[in-house]
Design a protein around this motif. Structure first.
Motif, PDB file in Angstrom:
ATOM      1  N   GLU A  55       0.828  -1.208   0.000  1.00 48.57           N
ATOM      2  CA  GLU A  55       0.000   0.000   0.000  1.00 48.57           C
ATOM      3  C   GLU A  55       0.859   1.255   0.000  1.00 48.57           C
ATOM      4  O   GLU A  55       0.468   2.284  -0.557  1.00 48.57           O
ATOM      5  CB  GLU A  55      -0.929  -0.010   1.215  1.00 48.57           C
ATOM      6  CG  GLU A  55      -2.067  -1.018   1.090  1.00 48.57           C
ATOM      7  CD  GLU A  55      -3.085  -0.889   2.222  1.00 48.57           C
ATOM      8  OE1 GLU A  55      -2.741  -0.274   3.247  1.00 48.57           O
ATOM      9  OE2 GLU A  55      -4.202  -1.402   2.061  1.00 48.57           O
ATOM     10  N   ALA A  56       2.037   1.156   0.623  1.00 53.53           N
ATOM     11  CA  ALA A  56       2.940   2.304   0.601  1.00 53.53           C
ATOM     12  C   ALA A  56       3.407   2.606  -0.814  1.00 53.53           C
ATOM     13  O   ALA A  56       3.840   3.720  -1.110  1.00 53.53           O
ATOM     14  CB  ALA A  56       4.141   2.049   1.500  1.00 53.53           C
ATOM     15  N   ALA A  57       3.328   1.617  -1.696  1.00 54.00           N
ATOM     16  CA  ALA A  57       3.701   1.816  -3.096  1.00 54.00           C
ATOM     17  C   ALA A  57       2.547   2.335  -3.934  1.00 54.00           C
ATOM     18  O   ALA A  57       2.704   2.494  -5.145  1.00 54.00           O
ATOM     19  CB  ALA A  57       4.218   0.510  -3.680  1.00 54.00           C
ATOM     20  N   GLY A  58       1.394   2.557  -3.336  1.00 53.20           N
ATOM     21  CA  GLY A  58       0.285   3.149  -4.064  1.00 53.20           C
ATOM     22  C   GLY A  58      -0.804   2.201  -4.486  1.00 53.20           C
ATOM     23  O   GLY A  58      -1.723   2.591  -5.213  1.00 53.20           O
ATOM     24  N   VAL A  59      -0.747   0.938  -4.044  1.00 55.01           N
ATOM     25  CA  VAL A  59      -1.786  -0.036  -4.395  1.00 55.01           C
ATOM     26  C   VAL A  59      -2.507  -0.432  -3.109  1.00 55.01           C
ATOM     27  O   VAL A  59      -1.886  -0.935  -2.163  1.00 55.01           O
ATOM     28  CB  VAL A  59      -1.183  -1.283  -5.064  1.00 55.01           C
ATOM     29  CG1 VAL A  59      -2.283  -2.295  -5.379  1.00 55.01           C
ATOM     30  CG2 VAL A  59      -0.451  -0.908  -6.348  1.00 55.01           C
ATOM     31  N   ARG A  60      -3.781  -0.236  -3.066  1.00 53.38           N
ATOM     32  CA  ARG A  60      -4.574  -0.599  -1.898  1.00 53.38           C
ATOM     33  C   ARG A  60      -4.771  -2.118  -1.882  1.00 53.38           C
ATOM     34  O   ARG A  60      -5.239  -2.697  -2.852  1.00 53.38           O
ATOM     35  CB  ARG A  60      -5.924   0.102  -1.936  1.00 53.38           C
ATOM     36  CG  ARG A  60      -6.772  -0.180  -0.698  1.00 53.38           C
ATOM     37  CD  ARG A  60      -8.105   0.521  -0.794  1.00 53.38           C
ATOM     38  NE  ARG A  60      -8.938   0.199   0.356  1.00 53.38           N
ATOM     39  CZ  ARG A  60     -10.203   0.583   0.504  1.00 53.38           C
ATOM     40  NH1 ARG A  60     -10.767   1.315  -0.470  1.00 53.38           N
ATOM     41  NH2 ARG A  60     -10.881   0.256   1.568  1.00 53.38           N
ATOM     42  N   VAL A  61      -4.435  -2.742  -0.770  1.00 50.31           N
ATOM     43  CA  VAL A  61      -4.502  -4.199  -0.661  1.00 50.31           C
ATOM     44  C   VAL A  61      -5.437  -4.569   0.484  1.00 50.31           C
ATOM     45  O   VAL A  61      -5.291  -4.068   1.608  1.00 50.31           O
ATOM     46  CB  VAL A  61      -3.106  -4.813  -0.418  1.00 50.31           C
ATOM     47  CG1 VAL A  61      -3.210  -6.340  -0.325  1.00 50.31           C
ATOM     48  CG2 VAL A  61      -2.142  -4.417  -1.520  1.00 50.31           C
ATOM     49  N   GLN A  62      -6.408  -5.417   0.190  1.00 49.93           N
ATOM     50  CA  GLN A  62      -7.304  -5.954   1.209  1.00 49.93           C
ATOM     51  C   GLN A  62      -6.991  -7.442   1.411  1.00 49.93           C
ATOM     52  O   GLN A  62      -6.803  -8.174   0.456  1.00 49.93           O
ATOM     53  CB  GLN A  62      -8.768  -5.789   0.785  1.00 49.93           C
ATOM     54  CG  GLN A  62      -9.222  -4.341   0.697  1.00 49.93           C
ATOM     55  CD  GLN A  62     -10.684  -4.229   0.279  1.00 49.93           C
ATOM     56  OE1 GLN A  62     -11.200  -5.106  -0.405  1.00 49.93           O
ATOM     57  NE2 GLN A  62     -11.340  -3.154   0.700  1.00 49.93           N
TER      58      GLN A  62
END
Length: 408
Positions: free
Chosen positions: A272-279
């Motif tokens: 997520e810190a790289a810009g991709v939201r992960v669930q």
């Protein structure tokens, strides 16, 4: 002190020949001479010559047998009393049978039997006793020599087998080294690919917003620092395997355990810190699995999310973990633009453009990640499938059989 076996055998044969020569002369001289000629010069010569043939019985077994039989038969023909010369042809037969095949040893046994029979007749024993001696003595000598030959052949076969086993062990050790190098290379890829993807994206973002949005740039640099620390930590653990002290133990400092399923949420935070939201979603009864199985599952998720960041051009990803009765199912999905290339081939280019048209993240996929994952999953008899989703995006599905000890 090292003793040469060949020299020891040669010395033993010389001692045997000289011993029989000396003993034969003494016995012959002391033998009663009522019906035989006195033990004269010819008797001494034939006794010594017959006995000394034993000194070369290992080198010339056939010649020694013929010479000993001829020498003893000539000694008897001259009318001298039977003495210890009787045993020289018998010992020669044992040596010959120990070194030659039965097709040579059996005719030699017949010749020895004839000499033993002649010795009995000349010695004045009954014909029946002479015949029994002629049958039994060569038969026992042939049996002993044949057993020696069989044992020597088995020892030679065992020596050859030992050499082959040693070579096989060396080859197996070589294969083990190659396998270990492949494993280490795969681990290095897994460790570096995900962290470097985060570092590349975040450093590109920091450069892009360095002047316009300093707080965002600072957060991106913090993410770069965190990813770098994590990469160094895992690299120390992996390279510690190669650092072996004099006692054969690794001298690397103790580090945290191998990553497992419980660290997937932490992995998702870095992505997520790289810009991709992960669930992340977990279904079923969570239970501890073996370290190898946990690491396999973690690496599949790690490689899949790394490819999402590097190639897919996605904004969202989902990791679903399902604990079933006999299997562990893990699904990784994203909403990227790729269609079948997300796992090891490019699904899309960079996440955005920096100043001067430079990409904040670049596509460096080589396809080796997926190959490594398939090999890793194969070790655990699992199934790994990948493909584009009908509604867009990409999906990775992992199915691993759970060990019986962990089932409920």
């Amino acid at each position: 002190m090292h003793i040469n076996p060949a020299a020891a055998r040669r010395t033993a044969d010389i001692v045997l020949g000289v011993g029989f020569a000396a003993a034969g002369c003494v016995a012959g001289a002391q033998y009663p001479a009522e019906r035989w000629l006195p033990f004269d010069g010819w008797a001494y010569v034939l006794t010594v010559a017959t006995a000394l043939t034993l000194t070369v019985r290992r080198d010339l077994p056939v010649a020694v047998l013929l010479a000993s039989c001829l020498g003893y038969a000539g000694y008897l023909a001259l009318g001298h009393p039977p003495s210890l010369n009787f045993w020289v042809p018998v010992i020669s037969l044992v040596s010959l049978a120990a070194q030659r095949p039965p097709r040579v040893a059996r005719p030699a046994a017949l010749l020895t039997a004839a000499v033993v029979l002649y010795s009995g007749v000349q010695g004045g024993v009954s014909l029946l006793l002479a015949a029994v001696q002629a049958v039994c003595v060569p038969a026992v000598a042939l049996f002993l020599g044949t057993n020696q030959r069989t044992l020597a052949q088995r020892n030679a076969d065992l020596a050859r087998l030992t050499v082959r086993l040693a070579r096989a062990q060396e080859e197996e050790a070589g294969r083990a080294v190659v396998d270990e190098r492949i494993r280490i290379a795969r681990e290095l890829h897994d460790v570096l690919a995900q962290q470097m993807a985060v570092i590349t994206v975040q450093s590109g973002l920091a450069r892009y917003v360095y002047s316009s949005d300093p707080p965002t740039a600072q957060a991106a640099l913090d993410a770069v620092a965190g990813a770098g620390r994590d990469a160094l930590d895992e690299l120390r653990r992996l390279l510690g395997v190669l650092r072996v002290g004099p006692d054969g133990e690794s001298d690397a400092p103790p580090l945290r355990p191998l990553p497992g399923i419980d660290r997937i949420p932490e992995l998702a935070e870095r992505i997520e810190a790289a810009g991709v939201r992960v669930q992340t979603h977990t279904e079923g009864v969570v239970r501890p699995l073996g370290a190898g199985l946990e690491l396999c599952a973690y690496r599949v998720v790690q490689e899949s999310l790394t490819n999402v960041v590097k190639h897919a051009g996605a904004t969202r990803a989902e990791v679903r973990i399902r604990y079933l009765g006999d299997r562990l199912l893990i699904t990784i999905r994203d909403d990227g633009r790729g269609h079948g290339g997300g796992q090891g081939s490019a699904q899309g280019k960079g996440q955005g453009k920096g100043h001067g048209g430079e990409s904040a993240a670049t596509d460096t996929g080589s396809g080796l990640g997926l190959l490594g994952l398939r090999e890793r999953v194969k070790i655990w008899n699992g199934v790994l499938s990948t493909g584009a989703r009908p509604g867009g995006g990409f999906e990775v599905r992992l199915s691993l059989p759970l060990p019986s000890a962990s089932r409920r």
